[in-house]
Design a protein around this motif. Sequence first.
Motif, mmCIF file in Angstrom:
data_model
loop_
_atom_site.group_PDB
_atom_site.id
_atom_site.type_symbol
_atom_site.label_atom_id
_atom_site.label_comp_id
_atom_site.label_asym_id
_atom_site.label_seq_id
_atom_site.Cartn_x
_atom_site.Cartn_y
_atom_site.Cartn_z
ATOM 1 N N UNK A 31 5.956 -2.626 0.381
ATOM 2 C CA UNK A 31 5.682 -2.922 -1.025
ATOM 3 C C UNK A 31 6.968 -3.271 -1.761
ATOM 4 N N UNK A 32 6.803 -3.856 -2.925
ATOM 5 C CA UNK A 32 7.928 -4.225 -3.779
ATOM 6 C C UNK A 32 7.904 -3.306 -4.989
ATOM 7 N N UNK B 14 12.159 8.674 -4.351
ATOM 8 C CA UNK B 14 12.906 7.427 -4.291
ATOM 9 C C UNK B 14 13.528 7.187 -2.932
ATOM 10 N N UNK B 15 14.084 8.250 -2.347
ATOM 11 C CA UNK B 15 14.713 8.127 -1.039
ATOM 12 C C UNK B 15 13.668 7.850 0.052
ATOM 13 N N UNK B 16 12.515 8.509 -0.063
ATOM 14 C CA UNK B 16 11.425 8.289 0.890
ATOM 15 C C UNK B 16 10.905 6.856 0.776
ATOM 16 N N UNK B 17 10.769 6.398 -0.469
ATOM 17 C CA UNK B 17 10.280 5.037 -0.716
ATOM 18 C C UNK B 17 11.193 4.014 -0.041
ATOM 19 N N UNK C 12 5.758 1.918 8.763
ATOM 20 C CA UNK C 12 5.851 3.188 8.037
ATOM 21 C C UNK C 12 4.927 3.231 6.823
ATOM 22 N N UNK C 13 4.941 2.159 6.050
ATOM 23 C CA UNK C 13 4.144 2.124 4.816
ATOM 24 C C UNK C 13 2.653 2.205 5.142
ATOM 25 N N UNK D 4 4.720 -8.672 5.881
ATOM 26 C CA UNK D 4 3.969 -8.976 4.663
ATOM 27 C C UNK D 4 4.453 -8.065 3.531
ATOM 28 N N UNK D 5 4.211 -8.515 2.299
ATOM 29 C CA UNK D 5 4.683 -7.758 1.134
ATOM 30 C C UNK D 5 3.526 -7.493 0.169
#
Length: 250
Positions: free
Chosen positions: A99-100, A112-115, A34-35, A148-149
């Motif tokens: 991501x972090x 925030x909810x999408x993230x 997704x990201x 991965x992050x």
Amino acid sequence: MLLIARSIILAVLLTLAFFFVIILCLVRPMHRDNVHVIAKIFSSVAPVLGIKVITRTAKADGDTVVEETVKEPKIYLANHQNNFDLFTHTSAVPEATVSLGKKSLAWMPLFGQIYWLSGNILIDRKNRHSAFDTMAKTVKKMKESFLSVWIFPEGTRSRGRGLLPFKVGAFHTAIAAKASIVPVLASCQNHIKLNKWNNGVVIVEMMAPMSTANVEKADVKKLCAKVHDVMSKRLAELNLEASTLMAKPQ
């Protein structure tokens, strides 16, 4: 006039992007890619802002390639400058990467909810116990799901102050997961203004992976300092290269 026109176009594009992202996250919440998909959408907006983004991946021998196949979990460490990272750094986000971010992001309406639904990881840096627990779960997820992050180790926007000191959390995670560290740098973005037609060049470079296979937990500060030094030197080179490109007659 340009500022107003560009702001309207940007608002329309971001609104459309958010609607698409909402649908994507509802259809496949927490999906590993997704990201990556969302990052591609936002990076496509860069030309609208007058930014030419040059994205490349550096090999150990200094040559560059367009894209690298995801083979193992990695920790991507990126410099964090300003809000334009949303349109520049995103051009380099690989598949199977999340991501972090700060836990407080979850309270931002819609974003925030999408993230969270995108599969990103939220961490409460103010609560040491909670932060350690989150990172332990992150390490487990990296190993089990080959995920991965992407982390901004400075912890805040530099806003033209160069590369700020790194927090060590990302390095503890890399060592625990035995994951390679991949520095990702975007050249200086201070010249970007919404009221400028041509906002020049931003070079986004994914540097060669740095192994943590033989690094012990006790060496985390030494590793942090080493990576910071490597990234600082390369950032200066990228800034010079980008400035030279922008100085050439178009």
